[in-house]
Design a protein around this motif. Structure first.
Motif, short mmCIF file in Angstrom:
data_model
loop_
_atom_site.label_atom_id
_atom_site.label_comp_id
_atom_site.label_asym_id
_atom_site.label_seq_id
_atom_site.Cartn_x
_atom_site.Cartn_y
_atom_site.Cartn_z
N GLY A 76 0.80 -1.21 0.00
CA GLY A 76 0.00 0.00 0.00
C GLY A 76 0.84 1.27 0.00
N ASN A 77 0.16 2.38 -0.30
CA ASN A 77 0.83 3.65 -0.51
C ASN A 77 1.53 4.18 0.74
OD1 ASN A 77 1.60 5.93 -1.95
ND2 ASN A 77 -0.40 6.18 -2.89
N SER A 78 0.92 3.99 1.89
CA SER A 78 1.53 4.51 3.12
C SER A 78 2.85 3.80 3.43
CB SER A 78 0.57 4.37 4.30
OG SER A 78 -0.54 5.22 4.11
N SER A 79 2.88 2.48 3.24
CA SER A 79 4.13 1.74 3.48
C SER A 79 5.21 2.17 2.50
CB SER A 79 3.87 0.24 3.34
OG SER A 79 3.01 -0.22 4.36
N ALA A 80 4.83 2.40 1.25
CA ALA A 80 5.80 2.85 0.26
C ALA A 80 6.36 4.22 0.62
CB ALA A 80 5.15 2.89 -1.12
N PHE A 81 5.48 5.11 1.09
CA PHE A 81 5.93 6.45 1.48
C PHE A 81 6.88 6.36 2.69
CE2 PHE A 81 4.13 10.81 0.46
CZ PHE A 81 5.30 11.47 0.82
N LYS A 82 6.52 5.52 3.65
CA LYS A 82 7.37 5.35 4.83
C LYS A 82 8.74 4.82 4.44
CE LYS A 82 7.99 5.09 9.39
NZ LYS A 82 9.31 4.44 9.49
N ALA A 83 8.79 3.87 3.50
CA ALA A 83 10.07 3.33 3.04
C ALA A 83 10.91 4.42 2.37
CB ALA A 83 9.82 2.17 2.07
N ALA A 84 10.26 5.26 1.58
CA ALA A 84 10.99 6.35 0.92
C ALA A 84 11.57 7.32 1.93
CB ALA A 84 10.06 7.07 -0.05
N ILE A 85 10.78 7.66 2.94
CA ILE A 85 11.26 8.57 3.99
C ILE A 85 12.44 7.94 4.74
CG2 ILE A 85 10.64 9.63 6.20
CD1 ILE A 85 7.79 9.97 5.04
#
Length: 238
Positions: A76-85
């Motif tokens: 999901g999008n939130s996990s992907a964003f957290k990984a990028a951060i």
């Protein structure tokens, strides 16, 4: 002397048809400001099954400052964003969707404000979405405003830049990608909104609609953010 380095993050989930256009747009933009600041590109492949993984690997071999992270399945999008951060190695982190409904050149409208603000968000003032998506946005905004009292009407805009150090302080859970400006505001950090362009989707399919965005996402999470706003601890040293 160059200005602060900048990472552009793009989440990818089954976007194989649009990746050539995305590569060209990001490469053209990075080259256009390379004399001003170093630009890195970071993809998070959220478990794509359409060949996007192989295409992203090939793209990154053609650009020395491009990186891709591959999830073992769709999180999901939130996990992907957290990984990028978590992975970002530059002071500034930008976000753009792989479908290119926004233009990377509009980052130039945001970057001049990053000395003053912790987060700068794009506001799609002329939305090129169908009536159902526009209606779901209006419903989401009214519901969220009831609990958080924020003043954002394009909180899910896919174009934004944030200071990485502050992004790492955000509370993260499933659905957090829809509330990033609200989270920064709750943390007491300055947020600016600037108008950006918006284009119709030309490749791939939309991943969110009324039921998996409004009903299961915003409706359930808005009360939680209202609670956090009332209970969030903030302090500053002299």
């Amino acid at each position: 002397m160059k200005k602060e380095a900048f990472t552009i993050y793009a989440p990818v989930y089954n976007e194989i048809d649009g990746l050539p256009k995305l590569e060209k747009a990001l490469d053209d933009y990075a080259r256009s400001i390379e004399n001003e600041r170093d630009v890195h590109v970071l993809f998070v492949n959220d478990g794509s099954t359409d060949g996007s993984e192989e295409a992203l690997n090939e793209m990154c071999t053609r650009h020395s400052n491009w990186t891709v992270l591959h999830f073992d399945r769709n999180y999901g999008n939130s996990s992907a964003f957290k990984a990028a951060i978590d992975y970002c190695k530059t002071p500034l982190l930008g976000h753009i969707d792989a479908d290119l409904q926004t233009d990377p050149e509009d980052f130039n409208l945001m970057l001049p404000h990053m000395d003053e603000f912790a987060l700068v968000c794009g506001d799609r003032v002329k939305r090129n979405d169908n009536w159902l998506r526009r209606a779901s946005t209006n419903i989401s905004n009214k519901w969220r405003h009831m609990f958080t009292g924020d003043n954002f009407h394009d909180v899910t805009s896919p174009l934004k830049i944030m200071r990485t150090e502050y992004a790492r302080q955000m509370p993260f859970f499933n659905g957090s990608h829809r509330f990033i400006p609200v989270a920064f505001q709750i943390m007491g950090l300055p947020v600016k909104v600037v108008p950006v362009r918006h284009y119709p989707r030309t490749t791939g399919e939309a991943k969110y609609g009324f039921f998996n965005r409004v009903l299961s996402g915003v409706a359930a999470d808005s009360p939680a953010y209202g609670w956090m706003k009332r209970r969030y601890l903030k302090y500053r040293f002299k």
